[in-house]
Scaffold this motif. Structure first.
Motif, mmCIF file in Angstrom:
data_model
loop_
_atom_site.group_PDB
_atom_site.id
_atom_site.type_symbol
_atom_site.label_atom_id
_atom_site.label_comp_id
_atom_site.label_asym_id
_atom_site.label_seq_id
_atom_site.Cartn_x
_atom_site.Cartn_y
_atom_site.Cartn_z
ATOM 1 N N THR A 14 0.516 -1.606 0.044
ATOM 2 C CA THR A 14 -0.204 -0.025 -0.173
ATOM 3 C C THR A 14 0.731 1.323 -0.004
ATOM 4 O OG1 THR A 14 -1.760 -1.034 1.067
ATOM 5 C CG2 THR A 14 -1.821 1.509 1.352
ATOM 6 N N LEU A 15 0.863 2.497 -0.615
ATOM 7 C CA LEU A 15 1.192 3.518 -0.746
ATOM 8 C C LEU A 15 0.824 4.255 0.273
ATOM 9 C CD1 LEU A 15 2.854 5.719 -2.214
ATOM 10 C CD2 LEU A 15 1.383 6.106 -3.558
ATOM 11 N N HIS A 16 1.646 4.590 1.142
ATOM 12 C CA HIS A 16 0.602 6.043 1.848
ATOM 13 C C HIS A 16 2.297 6.934 1.929
ATOM 14 C CE1 HIS A 16 0.043 6.518 6.771
ATOM 15 N NE2 HIS A 16 -0.818 7.101 5.616
ATOM 16 N N LEU A 17 1.012 8.478 1.138
ATOM 17 C CA LEU A 17 1.093 9.731 1.818
ATOM 18 C C LEU A 17 0.757 10.155 2.520
ATOM 19 C CD1 LEU A 17 1.961 10.215 -1.805
ATOM 20 C CD2 LEU A 17 4.002 9.627 -0.293
ATOM 21 N N SER A 18 1.252 10.044 3.468
ATOM 22 C CA SER A 18 0.558 10.703 5.217
ATOM 23 C C SER A 18 0.581 12.254 4.789
ATOM 24 C CB SER A 18 1.108 10.676 6.587
ATOM 25 O OG SER A 18 2.456 11.274 6.197
ATOM 26 N N THR A 19 -0.990 13.103 5.707
ATOM 27 C CA THR A 19 -0.651 13.970 5.757
ATOM 28 C C THR A 19 0.302 15.231 5.675
ATOM 29 O OG1 THR A 19 -3.229 13.756 6.511
ATOM 30 C CG2 THR A 19 -2.723 15.740 6.809
ATOM 31 N N ASP A 20 1.170 14.529 7.139
ATOM 32 C CA ASP A 20 2.166 15.221 8.179
ATOM 33 C C ASP A 20 3.230 15.834 6.522
ATOM 34 O OD1 ASP A 20 1.219 15.903 10.090
ATOM 35 O OD2 ASP A 20 2.838 14.105 10.923
ATOM 36 N N ILE A 21 3.427 14.190 5.847
ATOM 37 C CA ILE A 21 4.265 14.669 4.168
ATOM 38 C C ILE A 21 3.890 15.489 3.085
ATOM 39 C CG2 ILE A 21 4.900 13.371 2.540
ATOM 40 C CD1 ILE A 21 5.627 10.758 4.182
ATOM 41 N N LEU A 22 2.479 15.612 2.589
ATOM 42 C CA LEU A 22 1.408 16.181 2.054
ATOM 43 C C LEU A 22 1.817 17.849 2.900
ATOM 44 C CD1 LEU A 22 -1.672 13.835 1.258
ATOM 45 C CD2 LEU A 22 0.509 14.127 -0.175
ATOM 46 N N ARG A 23 1.837 17.737 4.171
ATOM 47 C CA ARG A 23 2.039 19.456 4.196
ATOM 48 C C ARG A 23 3.025 19.812 4.433
ATOM 49 N NH1 ARG A 23 -2.253 21.658 7.480
ATOM 50 N NH2 ARG A 23 -4.100 20.950 7.624
ATOM 51 N N GLN A 24 4.458 18.929 4.401
ATOM 52 C CA GLN A 24 5.463 18.991 4.644
ATOM 53 C C GLN A 24 5.886 19.445 2.832
ATOM 54 O OE1 GLN A 24 7.591 20.183 7.046
ATOM 55 N NE2 GLN A 24 9.066 20.963 5.486
ATOM 56 N N LYS A 25 5.243 18.637 2.078
ATOM 57 C CA LYS A 25 6.093 19.409 1.178
ATOM 58 C C LYS A 25 5.381 20.440 0.508
ATOM 59 C CE LYS A 25 7.178 14.348 -0.282
ATOM 60 N NZ LYS A 25 9.373 14.419 -0.584
ATOM 61 N N THR A 26 4.215 20.618 0.595
ATOM 62 C CA THR A 26 3.434 21.447 -0.645
ATOM 63 C C THR A 26 3.837 22.766 0.486
ATOM 64 O OG1 THR A 26 1.373 20.169 -0.584
ATOM 65 C CG2 THR A 26 1.198 22.776 -0.474
ATOM 66 N N GLN A 27 4.072 22.322 1.582
ATOM 67 C CA GLN A 27 4.848 23.706 2.622
ATOM 68 C C GLN A 27 5.874 24.313 1.830
ATOM 69 O OE1 GLN A 27 2.797 25.777 5.259
ATOM 70 N NE2 GLN A 27 3.994 26.787 4.104
ATOM 71 N N ASP A 28 6.967 23.630 1.968
ATOM 72 C CA ASP A 28 8.286 23.996 1.038
ATOM 73 C C ASP A 28 7.827 24.555 -0.115
ATOM 74 O OD1 ASP A 28 9.366 22.366 2.760
ATOM 75 O OD2 ASP A 28 9.660 20.602 1.743
ATOM 76 N N LEU A 29 6.771 24.753 -0.988
ATOM 77 C CA LEU A 29 6.647 25.146 -2.212
ATOM 78 C C LEU A 29 6.037 26.864 -2.070
ATOM 79 C CD1 LEU A 29 4.545 22.597 -4.496
ATOM 80 C CD2 LEU A 29 7.440 23.194 -4.592
ATOM 81 N N LEU A 30 5.799 27.215 -0.493
ATOM 82 C CA LEU A 30 4.772 27.717 -0.293
ATOM 83 C C LEU A 30 5.703 28.880 0.273
ATOM 84 C CD1 LEU A 30 1.792 26.902 0.893
ATOM 85 C CD2 LEU A 30 1.582 28.023 -1.480
ATOM 86 N N PRO A 31 5.358 30.326 0.226
ATOM 87 C CA PRO A 31 6.523 31.654 1.444
ATOM 88 C C PRO A 31 6.434 31.289 2.906
ATOM 89 C CG PRO A 31 5.119 32.341 -0.615
ATOM 90 C CD PRO A 31 4.802 31.470 -0.564
ATOM 91 N N GLY A 32 7.529 30.927 3.405
ATOM 92 C CA GLY A 32 7.853 31.361 4.818
ATOM 93 C C GLY A 32 6.082 31.260 5.439
#
Length: 304
Positions: free
Chosen positions: A91-109
């Motif tokens: 099962t591929l599992h991308l958790s909420t924390d992983i998605l939030r972290q990867k997305t936050q890296d794309l946004l201004p601080g």
């Protein structure tokens, strides 16, 4: 007087607009954005139980100026799955924390993620068996008048990897193209042809490109000696005639390089009481399309 009043009115409107714009840009606001997702490093034999999400819906909060910057940046999320897929089914599992972290890296601080959808990615996958098999053309083709192939027909790709259950792929040794017609081939012709993919297997691509190199041909003649093979020691055999004239069809580009040494005329020593011997023409030049001769049989006398 009216012109002066109109000017003052417009000036106040412009100032009000600037104040409103400045206030809007500095105040905290919320905005919904869509972030496209690209998944990389997925082994070809991995099959997911359902399509992977193509984007994330995100609600973000920041001042108007930063939100406008995010809007123009058009963030794009790339996720490598090289370390997230096991060797066996799983099962591929991308958790909420992983998605939030990867997305936050794309946004201004200063930008805060309020909500993300889907909150996590949880999808089953299977590892299929894989096998490489050749592709065989089923195309029916004809050459233009007075043309021949100057090089062998080529397929690109000529080999394909098929994926599926071990039982299914073990039963398949070749993938065939569709049966189409290509007529009047001259010079260089390339045709993309769809493949007939059997039920129960999967491929990365579903077509191949077939290439024909054709050119006009001409004829070139030679007179060469006739050889006899298998003559016993102590015997001599005389042929009548002992030479043969051959005419070879060859492409114009190879006409000059074609020589008599490219051919042999051969008879086999008779094992039975035959009155004549058949003449076999051998050619070691791959660019010769056809050879004909003025005789097919010769008479002989054996001296012992």
């Amino acid at each position: 007087m009216l012109r002066k009043d109109a000017f003052i009115y417009l000036l106040f409107v412009a100032l009000a607009t600037l104040f409103w714009w400045g206030s809007a840009m500095s105040s905290q606001r919320e905005m919904d954005i869509k972030v496209p997702i690209t998944y990389t490093d997925i082994p070809a034999q991995v099959v997911f139980s359902e399509p992977l999400p193509s984007h994330l819906k995100i609600k973000i909060r920041d001042n108007g100026r930063m939100l406008r910057q995010v809007q123009h940046t058009k963030a794009h999320l790339a996720i490598s799955l090289s370390k997230m897929l096991e060797k066996n089914d799983g099962t591929l599992h991308l958790s909420t924390d992983i998605l939030r972290q990867k997305t936050q890296d794309l946004l201004p601080g200063s930008t805060d993620i309020q909500q993300i959808s889907p909150e996590e990615i949880l999808i089953d996958y299977q590892i299929e068996s894989v096998k490489s098999v050749p592709i065989k053309s089923c195309v029916e083709w004809t050459l233009a008048e007075q043309h021949l192939l100057s090089t062998p027909i080529s397929l690109e790709p000529s080999i394909i990897e098929i994926y599926g259950s071990q039982q299914v792929i073990d039963s398949i040794d070749t993938i065939y193209t569709r049966n189409i017609a290509v007529e009047n081939i001259q010079n260089v012709v390339q045709t993309e042809v769809a493949l007939e993919i059997p039920t129960g297997i999967r491929t990365v691509f579903n077509s191949t490109t077939i290439t024909w190199h054709a050119e006009q041909f001409t004829e070139k003649s030679f007179t060469i000696p006739i050889e006899v093979q298998g003559v016993p020691q102590g015997e001599n055999i005389h042929l009548f005639p002992n030479t043969i004239t051959i005419v070879a069809q060859v492409g114009l580009s190879h006409f000059a390089s074609l020589v008599a040494e490219d051919f042999r005329a051969v008879c086999h020593y008779p094992t039975l009481q035959a009155h004549t011997l058949s003449v076999i023409i051998q050619c070691n030049n791959p660019h010769v399309a056809q050879v004909r001769s003025n005789i097919r049989e010769v008479e002989y006398i054996i001296e012992r």
